[in-house]
Design an enzyme around this catalytic site. Structure first.
Site, mmCIF file in Angstrom:
data_model
loop_
_atom_site.group_PDB
_atom_site.id
_atom_site.type_symbol
_atom_site.label_atom_id
_atom_site.label_comp_id
_atom_site.label_asym_id
_atom_site.label_seq_id
_atom_site.Cartn_x
_atom_site.Cartn_y
_atom_site.Cartn_z
ATOM 1 N N LYS A 25 -5.086 3.342 -2.352
ATOM 2 C CA LYS A 25 -4.232 2.703 -1.348
ATOM 3 C C LYS A 25 -4.971 2.565 -0.012
ATOM 4 O O LYS A 25 -4.770 1.577 0.708
ATOM 5 C CB LYS A 25 -2.934 3.497 -1.175
ATOM 6 C CG LYS A 25 -2.031 3.454 -2.407
ATOM 7 C CD LYS A 25 -1.586 2.041 -2.726
ATOM 8 C CE LYS A 25 -0.570 1.981 -3.854
ATOM 9 N NZ LYS A 25 -0.105 0.621 -4.153
ATOM 10 N N SER A 65 0.859 -1.185 0.000
ATOM 11 C CA SER A 65 0.000 0.000 0.000
ATOM 12 C C SER A 65 0.898 1.240 0.000
ATOM 13 O O SER A 65 1.957 1.232 -0.641
ATOM 14 C CB SER A 65 -0.933 -0.079 1.211
ATOM 15 O OG SER A 65 -1.890 0.934 1.139
ATOM 16 N N TYR A 111 -5.014 8.201 -6.178
ATOM 17 C CA TYR A 111 -3.980 7.258 -5.736
ATOM 18 C C TYR A 111 -4.163 6.958 -4.244
ATOM 19 O O TYR A 111 -4.170 5.791 -3.830
ATOM 20 C CB TYR A 111 -2.592 7.857 -5.995
ATOM 21 C CG TYR A 111 -1.454 6.999 -5.503
ATOM 22 C CD1 TYR A 111 -0.957 5.947 -6.271
ATOM 23 C CD2 TYR A 111 -0.865 7.240 -4.254
ATOM 24 C CE1 TYR A 111 0.088 5.159 -5.803
ATOM 25 C CE2 TYR A 111 0.179 6.456 -3.787
ATOM 26 C CZ TYR A 111 0.655 5.418 -4.568
ATOM 27 O OH TYR A 111 1.685 4.636 -4.106
#
Ligand code: NDP
Length: 284
Positions: free
Chosen positions: A209, A189, A205
């Protein structure tokens, strides 16, 4: 019978995934490396990405564009363009069409007196965001979410089915697999997935994650009962990879600013962390 654990590593052509594949193969695992294209997996090299440290080890590289989700999951035969590494000489590096996971009652490699079993999945492939959310095209949003999150879920599901068989076999044979390590899923992650990290230019993004981290936490609760582990790693800045090259320059500067004081990592350090999580105190 020799029992060889197999690790599936995505994003293994470059950067962190390459370091992870290199470490796992040096530790004696057989590896299946995933890159996005035939061209990128053609860059995979013995002695760099992959090592042979025991006579039973075999490796494979497959070209699967994981950003094309769910399309890649609909390949009913589960066969992809790839390269088999059956040894460390060039005549043993064989391009062809290969399986990602074995069929029922079949092996990934038909080698006498050797059983290969899926023991580790490392979801490492990822892409960053190039612009503010409002300027990010829909297709790019889909690519980020598909690669960084949805494909990790599908690969986890596929792996878990194979890992459950291994655990059943292991239990029924009273832990007779030498150096047996309980199967494990490790998701790479990012610190940007943590709630306190809110940096402009990293919206999608970061969300991908955060989803991956939380998915991993909840998945652990589902699969621990089957003897399978799941963990995520959330690194800060990792030096020497291509990941931040294409970020929006303002977002990149803010990211670097916000990470001042926090340690940076190298790909090899992340690979060591992956090995520690997987192996615990056991050695293969
Ligand atoms: P790199 O950009 O160096 O490597 C990315 C890898 O992902 C490559 O192997 C690439 O394969 C693969 N990949 C990209 N697109 C696809 C696709 N469509 N299908 C399949 N594979 C694909 O990145 P890093 O090594 O830096 O990052 C690895 C992971 O670590 C990522 O998930 C990233 O989010 C995470 N991370 C990175 C940090 C950093 O500072 N670098 C910090 C925190 C987390 P190909 O060569 O085929 O394109």
């Amino acid at each position: 019978m020799n029992h060889i654990p197999v690790a599936v590593v995505t994003g293994a052509t470059r950067g962190i995934g390459k370091a992870i594949a290199s470490r796992l193969s040096k530790e004696g695992m057989s590896c299946i490396l995933i890159g996005s294209t035939k061209q990128s997996i053609a860059q995979i090299k013995v002695q760099e990405h992959l090592h042979f440290v025991n006579p039973y080890q075999k490796h494979r590289a497959l070209a699967i564009d994981l950003s094309q989700w769910p399309q890649w999951t609909l390949n009913s035969k589960g066969i992809y363009s790839g390269i088999d590494f059956q040894g460390d000489t060039s005549d043993k590096i064989i391009p062809g069409q290969y399986r990602l996971f074995p069929k029922v009652n079949q092996q990934l490699w038909e080698t006498p007196r050797t059983q290969y079993y899926i023991s580790l999945l490392v979801n490492c492939a990822g892409i960053s965001q190039h612009s503010l959310s409002v300027r990010t095209p829909t297709e790019q949003i889909a690519r980020i979410m598909n690669l960084n999150f949805a494909s990790c879920v599908s690969l986890s599901n596929l792996s878990i089915k194979h890992m459950m068989k291994t655990v059943r076999q292991d239990l029924s044979s009273k832990h007779c697999i030498p150096g047996y390590v309980p199967p494990c899923i490790i998701n790479i992650s990012s610190i940007l997935g943590e709630p306190k990290m809110t940096i402009p230019g990293t919206t999608i993004y970061s969300a991908s994650k955060a989803a991956l981290t939380q998915y991993t936490r909840a998945l652990t609760q589902e699969i621990t009962t089957w003897g399978i582990r799941a963990e995520s790693i959330s690194p800060g800045l990792v030096t020497g990879t291509d990941m931040t090259n294409e970020m929006d320059p303002i977002a990149k500067a803010q990211l670097v600013d916000s990470l001042i004081g926090l340690p940076t990592h190298t790909p090899n350090e992340i690979a060591t962390e992956v090995w520690k999580i997987y192996s615990g105190n056991n050695s293969l």
